[in-house]
Design an enzyme around this catalytic site. Structure first.
Site, mmCIF file in Angstrom:
data_model
loop_
_atom_site.group_PDB
_atom_site.id
_atom_site.type_symbol
_atom_site.label_atom_id
_atom_site.label_comp_id
_atom_site.label_asym_id
_atom_site.label_seq_id
_atom_site.Cartn_x
_atom_site.Cartn_y
_atom_site.Cartn_z
ATOM 1 N N GLY A 148 7.505 5.907 5.370
ATOM 2 C CA GLY A 148 6.302 5.122 5.677
ATOM 3 C C GLY A 148 5.875 5.137 7.128
ATOM 4 C CD GLU A 149 8.881 1.898 10.218
ATOM 5 O OE1 GLU A 149 8.760 1.217 11.235
ATOM 6 O OE2 GLU A 149 9.972 2.102 9.677
ATOM 7 N N GLY A 199 0.816 -1.207 0.000
ATOM 8 C CA GLY A 199 0.000 0.000 0.000
ATOM 9 C C GLY A 199 0.848 1.255 0.000
ATOM 10 C CD GLN A 200 5.149 -0.223 0.563
ATOM 11 O OE1 GLN A 200 4.128 -0.631 0.003
ATOM 12 N NE2 GLN A 200 6.139 -1.030 0.867
ATOM 13 N N GLY A 201 3.339 1.944 -1.842
ATOM 14 C CA GLY A 201 3.699 2.408 -3.179
ATOM 15 C C GLY A 201 5.051 1.937 -3.673
ATOM 16 C CB SER A 202 7.396 -0.673 -2.516
ATOM 17 O OG SER A 202 6.487 -1.729 -2.593
ATOM 18 N N GLY A 258 13.387 7.000 3.782
ATOM 19 C CA GLY A 258 12.034 6.495 3.986
ATOM 20 C C GLY A 258 11.099 7.440 4.715
#
Ligand SMILES: Cc1cc2nc3c(=O)[nH]c(=O)nc-3n(C[C@H](O)[C@H](O)[C@H](O)COP(=O)(O)OP(=O)(O)OC[C@H]3O[C@@H](n4cnc5c(N)ncnc54)[C@H](O)[C@@H]3O)c2cc1C
Ligand code: FES
Ligand code: FES
Lengths: 297, 159, 784
Positions: C740-741, C490-493, C738
């Site tokens: 994401g988190e 879902g994050q788009g990787s 990054g």
């Protein structure tokens, strides 16, 4: 332990009777093993959770008139199969019973209300049922078809304890009937959930009021409380106080205090008894005030 | 175990199926028809991932029996696009970044489509209220709300 | 790459191209683990689970279950002696002799339907001897506590984890920087606080699903909803005692992970059961209720903070004691303990730091990685203490943070030198956007408004040497196929992989395909899809693979045209010569190469670029002091601010506005970066206002969405602003790191600080439910 006694629905037989008589007969014959099915939103969840073990679900949505929503000079009749979205969208309901539409709108989500019914909400007799208070406040009666044919069952006193009602084996509620609203009436439903929308009630407060020359205050109020007692609770002392004293903020505050005093909430995952009591007071006061503003507008 | 023979239309095509009483509409779509676009996130009416249109209205297909759908018309996410042309809401949700993992997306699309069908010009609050039964853990919702608004605008432009 | 200055940033790097997976996902075509069709041979598994938080298993009788028609296999811990675990091997697939949490798998069944399997589960008789449990990590760390893992000393463990055999402490991480004790005397103000952070859960909308098939020869295939196909391959092989290359993990799209689908959890159950019904696929699907009971949870934390500053507001000392309520097995949690330890100063320059971070076994659900990996839990208390310190010395909270926040060149808590970072810029932009220092009137007389701000930092938490690899292959139509082992959760990787390949190779983004689903037999190796590391690490591998392919193409064309490589370029899918002004489309040379003039043969052939990346510079830390040259690869930093309104009648906290600014180094896809910031903000907000796993003596009270509420569309502020700050990462693709988190790390603290600003009360432990806020106001006499 079994976290899910049934990962999906357990086995049962779906029964689609041809008539009310047949349905009542079947239900009576299989008392304890069969139940009427309207929207199923309570039934399916409880069966999956392993709380209910019925062998038969008897669909009553399509039987004689259960799918009708009618408004006549004698009042509003909501068939057992009429879903809540239909009620909310009905121009007659919006005009004459806006309180009911407001309460229904607070139930779960739009897609759940495509199935959920007011009759199911009432027959399920959950203290958290959002639409029950409005139906009681309007003086509703249930049309019940049993082994001996039709009878009327007043809503007042219909819910006995969580999940328990006055219905007997073979009984099917075909509709709930609300008499015409008292002239000049106004109402408010306030629901406190954890989310802004979509949660079950931590507290729900239904207020309906109308001018009444026989009351010293000139108005008669009905107050019903959800999620703070084993059954939908009528705040009788608060109602009496509002009939007896001149109305205004002090009276509403006192009535709210009486309402809070009357309830006997429990601690559960949604809220503590202490918070619930406080919220009954706040919400009753607010609901009275909002109703008063509508009445005197 | 009683099975019932039902006929219904799913995404416009007629189906004749034998279904056990306890089979949900969701199970029927996924397991009998292999229409796996409709998702299961809870089996209990809470998450909205299973939302489909039943006779034009959105339902939690996990809380509807297949046998209750006799004679009905069902539309799933697979049926939103017509003749290879995406529904406007399918386009705008991509344009606005309203898709991440995509698991809530089918249900979101159906709820949004249903809202726009009954109210072509919804307010932002109308949209949020209409989506309250569709949980999304990824996007934070706002981009989906934007997509519905944009979709309403695009439809109005076309009309 | 970043050594070139100024960085030459090709198209489409930095462009908000649409997601490559979007079409599939909006049409219902995208395949998730539960969507894979296995045909009529499929068997279904259900699991018998412990009803006790802690008990000895005296006897298991499976005979009645085995006799049930339709049951194909019943397995117990007897059948699987192997231990497994990511950082510490403390976990059997099924309980052996002892159950340690409510839901611990005791036996498993495969049957021809889910219903039969579940019925069989009820026919398994288990005799337990209940034992006293540990439900509080501080108590668990004392010698009086019942011992949950008597064999802790024998477990295999990675060399940077320090278990304390004979206790329930499975890791003790220490920081000793400077001298805290002597620093207190110089402090003008000291704040000492304890925060208890509840367990929460990831609640992806897709629950865990795994289907396994074991062949007669022992080869294993696993189809699962997985963030970590390669880690699963390795861990499952270890648990079963087979070779990793005999395990094939196929991982389609993941319907939300947030950490809970990293490492191995229920997948091992499916594989174990499948070993007993060889040749048949066995599917295990967690129901939502099981997901709540038995999937990874975010660990609870009891955190004691003490910090002090001088009268100018300079932070002088910090002392933290962190007790992680890590649950029944801590194979993954031990590293959360470590990560929170080595980042325990928060994003501040503090000369004297002492930290003890303890990973404690309890009889609670198994703690695992969750978005933020310990950082939201840490920052929730830490950033409130920072606010309190500023208050004590009457300093503006933004000014206090500006003075102390970490900058490039600072010596951070582990002794490492901080790389350039845009934290100050994030702070200033966030403060400006929220209108810091300016108070708007509330929307109604019964409401109070407040603003709060919080900073954060977080480094990818992983072993020192997690690798990434990638392949870039040219197709005959001139498109390229990128293969990666990093998962799309879902994050788009996948979109990032496509953009990086397009940018590095010189082809339009529309011409890039990403090979799906991930399959350990075909996809190149990737350690795990965790730690917000893919854009950076996998991105580097993809860039390397694309450059490798590019080099091969240019060499070929240079040879064919008799030109120098330096004069050639690949632009928009064509090789061009700046010198001869010749051009040739990639589809003319892909696969078949280039024909020599006059039918004199061919040169070239299929082009396959390969690339890999692994950080090689991370060093160990001294076990006694936590000091070392380089503890981590880098830190992403950022700030968040919120404006809230508290309803004095109900205690309900409404988030009116949220602002985030994070330093992502370089936003490869700005829209997706903002999507991560928004989604993380709302997830953080949801945990701040609603979420906790209510555990009573180890028993979960709210295992459903009805009882465990998460934010809905109606709870989210309409106004969420996301600001991208870009101070490049020296070893990131075009400077990227990054995001994401990070976006949910400071949220709870920012909201708590805003609530304080509104009502003058620190409500304490999250979640800040209406009830908790109201009762706090009631107890403080703020409302009657
Ligand atoms: C996710 C979720 C969220 C919910 N949120 C809310 C909420 O916010 N507020 C709320 O009030 N409720 C909520 N509910 C409960 C439920 O949706 C309502 O109670 C609903 O009105 C029930 O109607 P139904 O037609 O689905 O009832 P059913 O499930 O069909 O029946 C409920 C009970 O009534 C009996 N019954 C039904 N019809 C008849 C009849 N004609 N004659 C005699 N007995 C009958 C049934 O046998 C059963 O015992 C929620 C449920 C779910 C699954
Ligand atoms: S699966 Fe039907 S609402 Fe969740
Ligand atoms: S996009 Fe993942 S749940 Fe909505």
């Amino acid at each position: 332990m079994s976290i899910n006694p049934h990962p999906e629905l357990p086995e049962f037989d779906y029964i689609r009777p041809a008539s009310l008589a047949e349905a009542s007969q079947f239900l009576a014959q299989h008392a304890g093993h069969a139940r009427p099915l309207s929207g199923g939103t309570d039934i399916f969840v409880r069966m999956r959770d392993g709380i209910w073990h019925d062998q038969y679900l008897v669909d009553v949505k399509h039987l004689d008139g259960t799918n009708d929503l009618t408004f006549t000079p004698t009042g509003l009749t909501i068939g057992a199969g009429v879903n809540m979205n239909r009620i909310i969208a009905s121009p007659e309901v919006q005009q004459h019973y806006p309180l009911l539409a407001q309460a229904c709108r607070r139930v779960a989500s739009y897609q759940l209300r495509t199935r959920a019914t007011v009759v199911g909400n009432i027959c399920n007799a959950s203290p958290a049922g959002d639409s029950i208070g409005a139906c009681i406040a309007f003086g509703g009666t249930l049309k019940v078809h049993g082994l001996n044919g039709f009878r009327d069952e007043p809503l007042q006193g219909f819910c006995l304890s969580p999940g328990k009602t006055r219905l007997q084996p073979g009984d099917i509620v075909t509709a709930v009937h609300l008499p015409p609203p008292p002239p000049g009436s106004a109402g408010t439903y306030l629901k406190l959930g954890r989310n802004t929308w979509g949660d079950l009630a931590i507290v729900g407060v239904t207020v309906l009021a109308a001018p009444d020359p026989t009351a010293a205050s000139g108005y008669r109020f009905r107050i019903l409380l959800a999620s703070v007692a084993p059954i939908p609770l009528e705040a009788v002392a608060a109602q009496e106080a509002l009939a007896a004293t001149p109305l205004g903020e002090p009276a509403f505050k006192e009535a709210a205090r009486l309402a809070a005093q009357a309830c006997s909430p429990i601690d559960d995952v949604r809220g503590s008894a202490r918070y619930r009591k406080a919220m009954v007071r706040k919400h009753t006061q607010l609901a009275l005030l909002q109703t008063w503003q509508k009445l005197t507008r | 175990m009683a099975t019932h023979r039902i006929s219904l239309t799913v995404n416009g095509s007629t189906e004749l199926l034998d279904v056990p009483s306890q089979m949900t509409l969701l199970q029927m779509l996924r397991d009998k028809l292999a229409l796996t676009g409709t998702k299961n996130g809870c089996s209990a009416g809470e998450c909205g991932a299973c939302t489909v249109l039943l006779d034009g209205e959105p339902v939690n297909s996990c809380l509807v029996l297949a046998v209750e759908c006799q004679g009905a018309s069902v539309v799933t996410v697979e049926g939103l696009a017509k003749d290879g042309v995406l529904d406007p809401i399918q386009e705008t949700i991509v344009d606005h970044g309203g898709v991440q993992c995509g698991f809530c997306t089918p249900g979101m699309l159906i709820s949004s489509r249903a809202l726009l069908d009954r109210n072509p010009d919804p307010s932002e609050d109308d949209i949020r209220e209409a989506l309250v039964g569709n949980l999304c853990r990824c996007t934070g919702y706002n981009r989906i709300v934007d997509a519905v608004q944009d979709s309403a605008r695009r439809q109005a432009g076309k009309a | 790459m970043s050594k070139h200055t100024p960085p030459n940033i090709p198209h489409p790097i930095g462009d908000s191209v649409p997601r490559v997976d979007a079409q599939e996902k909006v049409t219902g075509a995208a395949i998730f683990a539960d969507d894979i069709q296995f045909g009529p041979g499929l068997l279904y598994a259900r699991i018998k689970r412990s009803p006790h938080p802690h008990a000895l298993i005296k006897r298991i009788d499976v005979s009645r279950a085995k006799a049930l028609p339709g049951v194909k296999a019943v397995v117990t811990g007897e059948d699987f002696p192997g231990l497994t675990g990511l950082y510490l091997q403390d976990r059997h697939i099924f309980c052996r002799g002892r159950a340690r949490y409510v839901g611990d798998p005791v036996a498993g069944v495969a049957a021809s339907s889910e219903a039969i399997a579940e019925q069989a589960v009820t026919l398994i008789d288990v005799e337990y001897e209940p034992l006293p449990g540990v439900f509080d990590p501080e108590f668990g760390a004392t010698p009086e506590a019942p011992l949950l893992h008597p064999d802790l000393g024998d477990y295999k463990v990675m060399n940077f984890i320090f278990p304390q055999p004979g206790s329930n402490v499975s890791n003790h991480f220490k920081i000793r920087k400077g001298n805290v004790e002597s620093a207190w005397a110089q402090c003008e103000a000291i704040v000492e606080r304890t925060y208890r952070i509840p367990h929460i859960q990831h609640v992806p909308i897709e629950t865990h699903i795994a289907t396994a098939r074991v062949e007669q020869d022992g080869k294993v295939t696993l189809w699962g909803s997985s963030q970590s196909p390669f880690a699963q391959r390795s861990l499952i092989a270890t648990a079963l005692g087979v070779s990793p290359s005999d395990v094939q993990v196929i991982a389609p799209y993941v319907g939300g992970g947030f950490g809970c689908k990293a490492g191995v959890s229920m997948e091992a159950l499916a594989v174990a059961i499948a070993t007993q019904v060889r040749g048949r696929p066995v599917k295990l699907r967690l129901t939502r209720e099981e997901e709540f009971y038995t999937a990874f949870v975010r660990q609870g934390l009891v955190a004691h903070f003490k910090m002090g500053c001088d009268k100018e507001g300079r932070l002088l000392a910090m002392q933290n004691r962190l007790y992680w309520d890590a649950g029944a097995y801590t194979e993954y949690g031990v590293n959360i303990t470590r990560a929170s330890g080595y980042s325990s100063s928060g994003p501040y320059d503090v000369p004297n730091v002492s930290t003890d971070s303890y990973c404690v076994y309890t009889n609670h659900p198994v703690g695992g990685p969750m978005r933020g990996f310990g950082m939201p839990e840490l920052h929730t208390g830490l950033e409130q203490c920072i606010d309190e310190l500023a208050e004590q010395i009457h300093m503006d909270k933004v000014a206090f943070r500006r003075l102390n926040c970490i900058q490039g060149g600072d010596t951070i808590v582990t002794g490492m030198t901080m790389h350039p970072t845009g934290l100050n810029e994030c702070l200033d932009k966030t403060a400006a956007a929220i209108g810091w220092g300016h108070k708007d009137p509330p929307s109604a007389p019964n409401k109070r408004r407040g603003k709060g701000i919080a900073l954060m930092w977080k480094a990818p938490a992983m072993p020192p040497n997690p690798g990434s690899s990638a392949k870039v292959a040219l197709n005959e139509d001139g498109t390229v196929t990128v293969s990666v082992g990093g998962q799309e959760i879902g994050q788009g990787s996948f979109t990032i992989a496509a953009q990086v390949a397009a940018g590095a190779l010189g082809v339009p983004i529309e011409n890039v395909r990403v090979a799906t689903p991930l399959d350990t037999n075909y996809s190149p190796y990737e350690w795990q899809t965790v730690a917000s590391r893919l854009t950076w690490s996998m991105g580097n591998a993809v860039a390397a693979a694309a450059r490798d392919a590019r080099q091969q193409i240019l060499e070929l064309v240079a040879k064919a045209w008799n030109e120098k490589i330096e004069d050639l370029d690949i632009v928009d899918g064509n090789v061009i010569s700046y010198k001869s002004e010749e051009t040739i489309s990639l589809n003319k040379i892909a696969i078949y190469g280039i024909a020599l003039p006059n039918d004199q043969g061919w040169i070239g052939g299929p082009v396959l670029g390969r690339g890999s990346f692994m950080p090689t510079y991370v060093t160990g830390l001294d076990p006694e002091t936590g000091q070392g040259p380089r503890a981590v690869v880098h830190y992403t930093t950022g700030a968040q601010a919120v404006e809230v309104e508290v309803d004095m009648d109900t205690g309900k906290v409404q988030i009116l506005r949220g602002v985030s600014a994070f330093d992502v180094g370089k936003a490869i896809n700005p829209n997706m970066v903002r999507g991560q910031m928004e989604g993380g903000f709302v997830q953080g907000m949801s945990t701040a206002l609603f979420e906790s796993l209510q555990l009573k003596e180890g028993v979960l009270q709210n295992p459903s969405f009805v009882d465990y509420r998460i934010a809905t569309a109606t709870d989210v502020p309409k106004d969420i602003q996301s600001i991208i700050v870009e101070v490049p990462q020296d070893d990131g693709p075009w400077g990227a790191r990054g995001i994401g988190e990070h976006s949910m790390v400071p949220t709870v603290a920012a909201i708590a600080n805003a609530i304080f600003d509104a009502i003058g009360i620190r409500v304490g432990a999250p979640p800040y439910t209406a009830e908790k806020v109201y009762l706090a106001m009631l107890d403080a006499g703020l409302v009657e």
